[in-house]
Every structure is written in C-alpha cells, then in structure tokens.
Design a protein around this motif. Sequence first.
Motif, PDB file in Angstrom:
ATOM      1  N   UNK A  47       0.817  -1.220   0.000  1.00 13.97           N
ATOM      2  CA  UNK A  47       0.000   0.000   0.000  1.00 13.97           C
ATOM      3  C   UNK A  47       0.852   1.273   0.000  1.00 13.97           C
ATOM      4  N   UNK A  48       2.049   1.198   0.536  1.00 16.88           N
ATOM      5  CA  UNK A  48       2.916   2.377   0.541  1.00 16.88           C
ATOM      6  C   UNK A  48       3.722   2.514  -0.758  1.00 16.88           C
ATOM      7  N   UNK A  49       3.807   1.449  -1.520  1.00 23.12           N
ATOM      8  CA  UNK A  49       4.458   1.512  -2.828  1.00 23.12           C
ATOM      9  C   UNK A  49       5.841   2.138  -2.752  1.00 23.12           C
ATOM     10  N   UNK A  50       5.991   3.262  -3.441  1.00 18.65           N
ATOM     11  CA  UNK A  50       7.275   3.952  -3.519  1.00 18.65           C
ATOM     12  C   UNK A  50       7.806   4.349  -2.135  1.00 18.65           C
ATOM     13  N   UNK A  51       6.945   4.462  -1.158  1.00 18.35           N
ATOM     14  CA  UNK A  51       7.353   4.849   0.196  1.00 18.35           C
ATOM     15  C   UNK A  51       7.644   3.640   1.086  1.00 18.35           C
ATOM     16  N   UNK A  52       7.539   2.425   0.586  1.00 17.24           N
ATOM     17  CA  UNK A  52       7.778   1.251   1.419  1.00 17.24           C
ATOM     18  C   UNK A  52       9.161   1.262   2.076  1.00 17.24           C
ATOM     19  N   UNK A  53      10.204   1.757   1.401  1.00 20.90           N
ATOM     20  CA  UNK A  53      11.512   1.758   2.073  1.00 20.90           C
ATOM     21  C   UNK A  53      11.513   2.535   3.393  1.00 20.90           C
ATOM     22  N   UNK A  54      10.754   3.617   3.462  1.00 20.74           N
ATOM     23  CA  UNK A  54      10.691   4.386   4.720  1.00 20.74           C
ATOM     24  C   UNK A  54      10.094   3.535   5.836  1.00 20.74           C
ATOM     25  N   UNK A 107       6.391  -8.721  -2.485  1.00 25.42           N
ATOM     26  CA  UNK A 107       7.732  -9.320  -2.504  1.00 25.42           C
ATOM     27  C   UNK A 107       8.754  -8.361  -3.120  1.00 25.42           C
ATOM     28  N   UNK A 108       8.386  -7.759  -4.246  1.00 32.13           N
ATOM     29  CA  UNK A 108       9.304  -6.819  -4.906  1.00 32.13           C
ATOM     30  C   UNK A 108       9.621  -5.646  -3.985  1.00 32.13           C
ATOM     31  N   UNK A 109       8.586  -5.074  -3.379  1.00 31.34           N
ATOM     32  CA  UNK A 109       8.795  -3.868  -2.576  1.00 31.34           C
ATOM     33  C   UNK A 109       9.513  -4.184  -1.265  1.00 31.34           C
ATOM     34  N   UNK A 110       9.257  -5.352  -0.694  1.00 29.76           N
ATOM     35  CA  UNK A 110       9.979  -5.716   0.524  1.00 29.76           C
ATOM     36  C   UNK A 110      11.464  -5.905   0.215  1.00 29.76           C
ATOM     37  N   UNK A 111      11.758  -6.657  -0.842  1.00 29.77           N
ATOM     38  CA  UNK A 111      13.161  -6.863  -1.203  1.00 29.77           C
ATOM     39  C   UNK A 111      13.862  -5.543  -1.482  1.00 29.77           C
ATOM     40  N   UNK A 112      13.202  -4.678  -2.232  1.00 33.26           N
ATOM     41  CA  UNK A 112      13.828  -3.403  -2.588  1.00 33.26           C
ATOM     42  C   UNK A 112      14.004  -2.499  -1.380  1.00 33.26           C
ATOM     43  N   UNK A 113      13.009  -2.472  -0.509  1.00 32.26           N
ATOM     44  CA  UNK A 113      13.110  -1.633   0.688  1.00 32.26           C
ATOM     45  C   UNK A 113      14.202  -2.112   1.618  1.00 32.26           C
ATOM     46  N   UNK A 114      14.240  -3.406   1.830  1.00 30.80           N
ATOM     47  CA  UNK A 114      15.279  -3.970   2.681  1.00 30.80           C
ATOM     48  C   UNK A 114      16.652  -3.755   2.035  1.00 30.80           C
ATOM     49  N   UNK A 115      16.712  -3.956   0.737  1.00 34.29           N
ATOM     50  CA  UNK A 115      17.981  -3.785   0.025  1.00 34.29           C
ATOM     51  C   UNK A 115      18.469  -2.351   0.120  1.00 34.29           C
ATOM     52  N   UNK A 116      17.559  -1.413   0.004  1.00 33.61           N
ATOM     53  CA  UNK A 116      17.994  -0.016   0.065  1.00 33.61           C
ATOM     54  C   UNK A 116      18.599   0.294   1.439  1.00 33.61           C
ATOM     55  N   UNK A 117      17.928  -0.142   2.485  1.00 34.17           N
ATOM     56  CA  UNK A 117      18.441   0.087   3.836  1.00 34.17           C
ATOM     57  C   UNK A 117      19.805  -0.580   4.016  1.00 34.17           C
ATOM     58  N   UNK A 118      19.895  -1.836   3.641  1.00 36.25           N
ATOM     59  CA  UNK A 118      21.115  -2.592   3.928  1.00 36.25           C
ATOM     60  C   UNK A 118      22.270  -2.179   3.016  1.00 36.25           C
ATOM     61  N   UNK A 119      21.966  -1.932   1.759  1.00 36.57           N
ATOM     62  CA  UNK A 119      23.044  -1.556   0.845  1.00 36.57           C
ATOM     63  C   UNK A 119      23.558  -0.155   1.153  1.00 36.57           C
ATOM     64  N   UNK A 120      22.655   0.770   1.472  1.00 30.02           N
ATOM     65  CA  UNK A 120      23.147   2.120   1.774  1.00 30.02           C
ATOM     66  C   UNK A 120      23.913   2.110   3.094  1.00 30.02           C
ATOM     67  N   UNK A 121      23.484   1.294   4.048  1.00 30.42           N
ATOM     68  CA  UNK A 121      24.237   1.164   5.287  1.00 30.42           C
ATOM     69  C   UNK A 121      25.636   0.605   5.033  1.00 30.42           C
ATOM     70  N   UNK A 155      28.976  -4.419   7.466  1.00 25.58           N
ATOM     71  CA  UNK A 155      29.689  -4.998   6.325  1.00 25.58           C
ATOM     72  C   UNK A 155      28.694  -5.576   5.321  1.00 25.58           C
ATOM     73  N   UNK A 156      29.179  -5.751   4.100  1.00 24.15           N
ATOM     74  CA  UNK A 156      28.396  -6.442   3.066  1.00 24.15           C
ATOM     75  C   UNK A 156      27.956  -7.817   3.545  1.00 24.15           C
ATOM     76  N   UNK A 157      28.877  -8.489   4.199  1.00 29.02           N
ATOM     77  CA  UNK A 157      28.608  -9.855   4.635  1.00 29.02           C
ATOM     78  C   UNK A 157      27.485  -9.879   5.677  1.00 29.02           C
ATOM     79  N   UNK A 158      27.557  -8.973   6.638  1.00 32.10           N
ATOM     80  CA  UNK A 158      26.480  -8.908   7.631  1.00 32.10           C
ATOM     81  C   UNK A 158      25.162  -8.508   6.977  1.00 32.10           C
ATOM     82  N   UNK A 159      25.245  -7.601   6.024  1.00 37.70           N
ATOM     83  CA  UNK A 159      24.015  -7.164   5.358  1.00 37.70           C
ATOM     84  C   UNK A 159      23.333  -8.350   4.674  1.00 37.70           C
ATOM     85  N   UNK A 160      24.109  -9.139   3.980  1.00 37.49           N
ATOM     86  CA  UNK A 160      23.515 -10.291   3.292  1.00 37.49           C
ATOM     87  C   UNK A 160      22.999 -11.316   4.295  1.00 37.49           C
ATOM     88  N   UNK A 161      23.725 -11.479   5.366  1.00 35.76           N
ATOM     89  CA  UNK A 161      23.297 -12.447   6.375  1.00 35.76           C
ATOM     90  C   UNK A 161      21.968 -12.051   7.013  1.00 35.76           C
TER      91      UNK A 161
END
Lengths: 387, 387, 387
Positions: free
Chosen positions: A306-313, A344-358, A365-371
């Motif tokens: 429902x939040x679409x583009x705002x799901x990462x927030x 599924x798409x928005x959850x993956x992208x939102x989580x990815x944005x948080x973890x990759x930017x961190x 680390x990359x490794x912790x982010x993937x874990x």
Amino acid sequence: MLHELESLRLIDHHCHGVPRRALDRDAFEGLLTEAGAPHGTLGGSLFDTQTGFAVRRWCAPVLDLEPHAEPADYLARRTELGPDEVNRRFLAAAGLDALCVDTGHTPEPLLDPAELGRLAGADAYEIVRLERLAEDVAAAGTGAAAFAGEVRARLADRARAPGVVGAKSIAAYRAGLELAGERPTGAEVEAAAGRLLRGAGAGAGAGADAQGRDAPPRVADEVLHRFLVWTAADLGLPVQFHVGYGDADADLRRGDPLLLTDLLRALAPTGTPVLLLHNYPFHRHAGYLAQVFPNVFVDAGLATHNLGHRAPALIAELLELAPFGKVLYSSDAYGLAEFYHLGAVLFRRGLARLLASGAEQGAWTRRDALRVAGLAASGNARRVYRL
Amino acid sequence: MLHELESLRLIDHHCHGVPRRALDRDAFEGLLTEAGAPHGTLGGSLFDTQTGFAVRRWCAPVLDLEPHAEPADYLARRTELGPDEVNRRFLAAAGLDALCVDTGHTPEPLLDPAELGRLAGADAYEIVRLERLAEDVAAAGTGAAAFAGEVRARLADRARAPGVVGAKSIAAYRAGLELAGERPTGAEVEAAAGRLLRGAGAGAGAGADAQGRDAPPRVADEVLHRFLVWTAADLGLPVQFHVGYGDADADLRRGDPLLLTDLLRALAPTGTPVLLLHNYPFHRHAGYLAQVFPNVFVDAGLATHNLGHRAPALIAELLELAPFGKVLYSSDAYGLAEFYHLGAVLFRRGLARLLASGAEQGAWTRRDALRVAGLAASGNARRVYRL
Amino acid sequence: MLHELESLRLIDHHCHGVPRRALDRDAFEGLLTEAGAPHGTLGGSLFDTQTGFAVRRWCAPVLDLEPHAEPADYLARRTELGPDEVNRRFLAAAGLDALCVDTGHTPEPLLDPAELGRLAGADAYEIVRLERLAEDVAAAGTGAAAFAGEVRARLADRARAPGVVGAKSIAAYRAGLELAGERPTGAEVEAAAGRLLRGAGAGAGAGADAQGRDAPPRVADEVLHRFLVWTAADLGLPVQFHVGYGDADADLRRGDPLLLTDLLRALAPTGTPVLLLHNYPFHRHAGYLAQVFPNVFVDAGLATHNLGHRAPALIAELLELAPFGKVLYSSDAYGLAEFYHLGAVLFRRGLARLLASGAEQGAWTRRDALRVAGLAASGNARRVYRL
C-alpha cells in the motif's frame, strides 16, 4: 550487493487466497486498497495512490505491458489473459520458497493453500484463524459448558493436520487489542460462550439480521479472544495478530500493538512466538515490542504494497528497534494476485535499500548485510514456524 | 562544516554509572538493548540490531580493533583490556565537557559521578531520582504524617549539596505520565504516604516478597509522583522525566509525553525547566511540547544509540517542531561504557547531517548551523542547569 | 519537471486573516509558532526554529532582503515597509487562484476575505466556524428550546450567502475529537444548550470572569459539536475539522483524527466532504482515514510552514496512504502574512520533491506526476467545494 538483495527468495508468512473470477474496474479498485469500494467522483480514482502507481509500475510487465500502463489498458490485458493465467503469473513471479495461508476469511471461494503453493512453486502451509474456528464451534450448536473443550479439541485436531503451522487472532477487528494478561478461567469462558451463543441464536433480537434470520455467531469478546490465544499457545502454535492498518471496519486506535503489552508479558515465559502483522502506522511501537520481548516478531505486510514507492521508509522505521532476527516478510495478499508479487518486490527493494546504503556508508559490512537480509527473507520464518 | 560539527564537545545531561565487573557475552547482550536479557535461539542475537552494528562500527576502534569486529572478537578484546581500561577509554573518547549522573538506579555498584567525571575529563554533576529519595524516606520508618515534610527536607538538603543540579521522575515506569496539573493537598499526600507505608510493611501481604520478607517501599502512585515533582520545582530544581522508550517493565502507552500536558501547563508559570528524556517513539509529540511550553526541553537519549544508523532520522524528526534552543544531548548510558561514546558520536553525526545538508540546500547559513549546533551540544544544558 | 511543479498555482482551502497593525519583535515571535509568546531567556529565540529559518530564507527576498537576513534586519525592513505593503507583497507572492477564509477567530480586527482575495489576486471564499455561530446564537439570548432551530436557521442563512463554501469545527480545541457517530436527538441538543446558556449567564459563577462579569458562552460539549457538524452536513456544506497540531490551549491527545472514526463512518453515506486540517503528528492516521472513507480529505496546513526544511518529510508521509485525489493545500496562515507565501512555497517544493524523485526513480511517469500534483494543488479543492 543490491542485485543479490533484490533476488532473495522469500517466505510469505501471512497471506490469503484470491478468487478465480474475472474482475471489472470497480471490483479491481475495490480490492486495490483498504477502502473496500471505489471512491467515486468525489474522491477520485484509487489508481491515484501509491499502491495504484506501484501496480502499474511493477505488475504491468508481468502481464507483458510496459511499466506504467494506463489503468484501462492494464485491466483490459488482465481480462484478456483471464484470472487463471493472471494468478499463475503473479504467484510465479513472487519468488517464494514457502507461503503460509490464513484460510479463515472466505467471503467468496478462493484458491486454497495447495493451489497457491502449486502456482507459486512453493511449499504451502496453513494458518488457522482462531475466531473462525470458535464461530464454527458455536454455529454447530455446542452449548456454553462444552464450548471451551470443543474449541480445544478442534484446534488440537487442526494443529495436528499436515501443513498447519500457526494460528491467527483478529481481536483487533473485534474487541480490540487491549487483552488482559491473565488466562481466563473456565467460568469466564463459559459465561462468554453463553453470551456468544445467545447473541447468535436470538431470533428477532440483537443476533438477527434485518430479515429476522438468525445472525451467525461473531466472536467479539475480550475473554474469548484471550481464551483462543492461550489455547493456541498451549498447543505450541505460533500466534499471529492483526495489528494496525486494515479496512474501515476496524477502529484503528484499538489496533495499536502497545495495547497487547500485558498479554505479551504473560506469554513471554511460555516461549510462544507472537507475530505482529502489518503494524502501520504503529510499526515503531511494534519494533519496540520485538526488541523487549524475546518471543515477539514483526512484519510490515499489507502496508508494504500500500505504501508503494514509500515502502523503504516503512521498512527502515520498523528496523530501528526491531532486531534483524525478529522481522519477517509477508504480503498479506488478498483478492488481487498482484500483491503476492508486489509485496515481494517492494519488501526486497526496501530492505535492500536500507542494507546496501548502510554498507556503503560503513554502518555494517556487506557480509552482515547479506546475512541479516537472509534472516528477514526466510530464516526467521523457518525458525519460528519450524518449516 | 561537517568536521566542525562532528567534533563538538558535548554536555551529557542524563546518564548513569557503569559497573566495575567484567561482562560475559550474556551479560553484555543483556545490557546492549532494552530487552534485559539475550533473546536466545528463538529470537536470535541482539548483536543483530542497529545498536549492535553501531557498537561494532564505532566502539571496536576504541579498543584497537578494526571497525565491524565480530562480536566474539569484540568481547574477547574487552575481556583482555579489563573493565577499568574499557571504562576509561570510552569515557575519554566521548568528548564531554560535563555529565549529569542520575544516581538513583543502582541494582549493583556503579561508578559514581566523580569517578565518571575523572575518566571523562569532564565536570560531573548529579541528578537526584525523586522516587528513590521518597522510598528511602519511607524505608527509614517515617510515618505518613511526617512523610511530606521529611521528603521536602531531604530534597532541600540534596539540592544544596555541591554538584546537584536537577531531579528526575520515573513516573512513566510506575503510575504512568498522566499526572494531574494541580499540586496535591497535604491530606492527599499523607493518605498516599500511608498507602505506600502499609504496602511496604505488609509482612506476608502484598508488600512482601515470595519468602515473606517485607518488600521495600515502591512509589507508584499518581499523587506521590506529582508531589515529588512540585517539591523539586519549589526548590528551583530542573525536573527530568523518563518518557517513552525503556525496558519491558514499563507500559509504553503510559509514557507518551502528551499525558503530561496538564502538569506542564501548571508548571509553565513557575519557570521550572522540565526535561523530557528519550521520547522515542513519541519524539514528535515531545517536540510539540517543547515548542508550545516555554519551560519544556527535550532530548533523544537512549534512543540515539539504540537506533544506530537510523539516529539521524530521529534527530531530524525531533527538530521538526522543537526549537533549537530547547534540545539537549544525553546518552542515557547505563551498564556499558560504550554508550557514553556511541551516544555522543551518533548525536553529533545526526545533528551534523541535518544541519550540514540544510546549509548545503540553502535552508540556513553555515554560521547559524554552527551556532544552533552549539546550543544543542552544550549551550542549552549550561543555561538550564546553570552549569 | 521540478520547475513546473514549483510554479503550480494553488487553492488555499483553509486560512485566516492578518491584522493591519505593525508588529514588534515580541509580537512577531508570538505569532511565528504555536508557542503564543516568545520563550524568553530560558527557552531562547523562536527564530531558532524550522519556521524561523524558513521565514528568513523564503520571506526575506519578498521584502528585498538577501535570503537568511538576520531577525533584527528582517523586522526592521518589515517595519519600514509597513503592514499594508507587507501584507500585499506576501499575499501576491503566494501564487493563489483562490482562498477559503475561516472568519470565526478574530481576537483582533483582521483583513476580511474580500481584502485578502484582492491582495492575493485570487477568488475569496468563506468558511463558517460552527462553534462561533452557536456562541453568537447563545449570546443573543436564544433559549434552550429554540437553540437548535435558531442555529439551523442562521447556518442555512450563511450557507446561502455568496462565497460561503464550507463549515469548520474546532471540537479538537474544546471537547476533543471523540465524537459519537449518532446524530444527537432534539432533547439532547436542548439539554446541552441549556448547559451552555446557564454557563454563560452564571453571574459570579463558573461562567463569570475574575471581575464577576458574565463570561461569553463557550461551546465545549460533545453533543453540541456533533449537532453542529450534522447541521452543516444537512445543508450540504463540506466540514473542516481542526486536527492535531495547534497551540497549548489544546490537549493534543484529544486531537488524534482516529477519534473521529465513528462519526466519519456515520457521515460517509451522506457524502458530506470532511476535511481533516493540519493533522501533524497524526498525519499518517489522517492518511489512513482518507483512504478508507470515500468522503474524507486531508491537508498538512500549519505544520507545513512550521516544519520548514522538514516539510517534504511530512508531505511524503501524508501521501503514503492518502490517495492523491484526497489531499488539499492549505496554509492555515494566521497573524503573519508571511505564512500565505511560506506555506505555498514549502507545499509546492515538498510535493515536487516527492513527485519528481519518484518520476526519476521510475515509480510513476512525469505525466502522472504533473496530473496528480494538479489535483493536490487545486483540482481536489475545486471539486470538494464546487468552486
């Protein structure tokens, strides 16, 4: 790293079925948000929402259209393909390892867990809706004295069935989440069951509809919601709670997860996993509970698409206090097959944005982010539900 | 400008002591978040949290490790250095001009304000916890009729002691923040003191523990919390309130600072500074109160280090309505010396990100950014506590 | 696209008048935020707020100063130009097609809708404040039995007047927003009117001020607020509600829009447009209501200019659940002419940032972005108020 994070396979730990019928524009708009029906000329099109734009962006390509297809074109293509093909495409596109289906809300015939699993190429599990089970017991003519025992027996039976992995409470939609911590006594449950049965069989009274027919029994009683939760906990079933965001039938104030604090405190020593679903706009409250109670888990289902583009927030706010070991994925898809995929798409992208930017900024680390992404995507669900 | 903002010296206006003992992994994880104990195999490691990642990122280098050291390596190095050296390093690294220590929570022996100040190279001040003082009066056998007078006398005595600069209420953890605006009458306080004393001396009754020993007196009474606040205000002491985020003992709903509105309205004409601590997830509510009441101040202690990489979002939201002249820094460090340093690093960085990006985008000048950063870092604390 | 979005003409669907008098620094600071008066030496300058910095950034150039002019220089230039010229400049700068003026709050003489419209080069409309109208009826000596009829007649009269396009309830400032869903009965209204009239005419009693003069009648009664809303709905008037953020007179907890749920559910079948004003910090709650009720609309007035540089975060959060067809612009300007301009600049920029960044990231098309921006800027207001 973004690529790896955006292709994670997920376990959708809370979803529903979709109907087999074709949907016209009004039916589609009615299922697109929690509005329940199009807003009409006063309120404008529900396609002009975050979720409407997200459907056009992410779902149109699954139907062989360009991203951002106009609503009329999108609906025409949907009709052309037919509901079976549409359902098949979106479930297959979701990238799921498993899904857990709440089978307790069926205002019309819906695909069952096995069918959903087959279309998704995923293992299918079932979540038993507690209030529905109790209402079935009441409708079967069980008396107040036998009610608790019969509910226990039926739920034990369901819990033994293959594929049943959890229970769900919709107290938030009925009596609200302010449930006491104590396990209700037998006498309290019997009295509450008596009220339920009288209400349901009241002929022309409160339990009857406008035509004087008996209304079906409807559990909306703090004692009964609580009794059901404890019954599930006794059977070792993880318990999901609807929390926060939902349609206008709910009183959102009564869906604040902080109202569950006493019950969560009482359940903690039992080790029963409690899963707070949706949570928006109380997701920070839910994150707090996931941190301070060892058995509390959270997701952002329904709100994510429902939040679409705002799901990462939303995902970033949920993960402020919630440990990465306490967050799960769910779509809460219902009605439109689009939502298995879109969630599924928005959850993956939102989580990815948080973890990759961190990771880029050196927060981890990359490794912790993937874990920890793997924990949220599927590891936590496997552990909680013992899949 | 970022460099200047990230090297500001701070006044930590609310913190606690740390123990001298060494900590094993369970003890460390138990102090790492507000969970109180590790989550175990169901919930996963509490190192997989924003605060856990922030400790590995920002604290490992203080112990001569690389950023992002694995938890086991971090804890091994901590053990190797020993608690005295660990405490020394983190307090020195914090970059403090002064710290104000709440000495009222001592479940085990902790470093006292003077020791903390010496390690930090900073001036040390003390905050008197009001409920603790009242409980000490009750435990000393004072009768209900003499209770109010004895509390007043003891607090006046403490207020005159060198280094005592404020008082703190933990009403949020006990009766909740919904305190009436009126000053309680002498008769009301006497009656409430009677209840407190009867509860504490009740032998095998409600005031006794499982072994039948008398339980120590515990202030959890709306009248007494309120009496204590007014007593502190009469003595000219700034009053801190625990607000929002804390451990599972609190009912977070009762920690919403809006519940204090009536009392804040009553205190405003007295000019007593009121300092709302922590505030998350109600920090926007706190910011509103800081804007509309001339004597209300806010911080984001405890939450800052618990949010780790997300702390900038919290600081930005707090500063939506809160005037820059009303925001203070605190770590709310307790138990782990890491938090004196981590809170300071994350506060500086969060404030710097807000102010520097605003300056880049032309929202304010560099000069104003540096000026208001100085207010939040230490100027406001100096003014409020007359340091 | 940013340029197009940042030059959209707006309809300001909720604002007030400004005084004709010159303002010294204390008077200016007193109108700058919701504090009501400068904070003095303890709290610091209210120019050191998001709104203070935003005034210096965006309003100084309208007075021929450099952006970020110092407060003293800004106020000197304001005095030099005089209030007529200042009012003229800011209203002209706002870029409005129309404005709807709440004429019910006049603690001092203010510019009226026609004057505001002339200065803004915009069509001017009027919003009738319901409680003010009821208080005028009570003050005119109408008895309790005749009260409801007289209120109905007067409001019908106002609704027929040219330019009157809506009504406004300030229940949030009085009895709070927890209004029942049912239309009150005639007997309930008569009883409530009796209480109102007795309170107002109580001589030395509760309704009298310190000098023993009769206090003017003051509507602060759940039944009367509700009666007024239904009366407006019966006349087909859109109903605005003050929600959330406001000055310290309000109890913010009672301004949560979720408290209106029962009444919104009851009003939905009537098709009466309900406009939730301000909403901060409950704007996500308001967005939910705008999604699930077909007749509910939202804005972020007052909060937009108070958040200044942070306004984009507010607008993005409001538009998480609120459909783009349900969001309106308002300044809620009162007292300082700056706010007509500042609200407009910050709303356009915040909306533009959300929509342009979404278009860049492929969340929607440029064309859709411009189309929905037009809805929020003026299209929705034209439709709701039939302008």
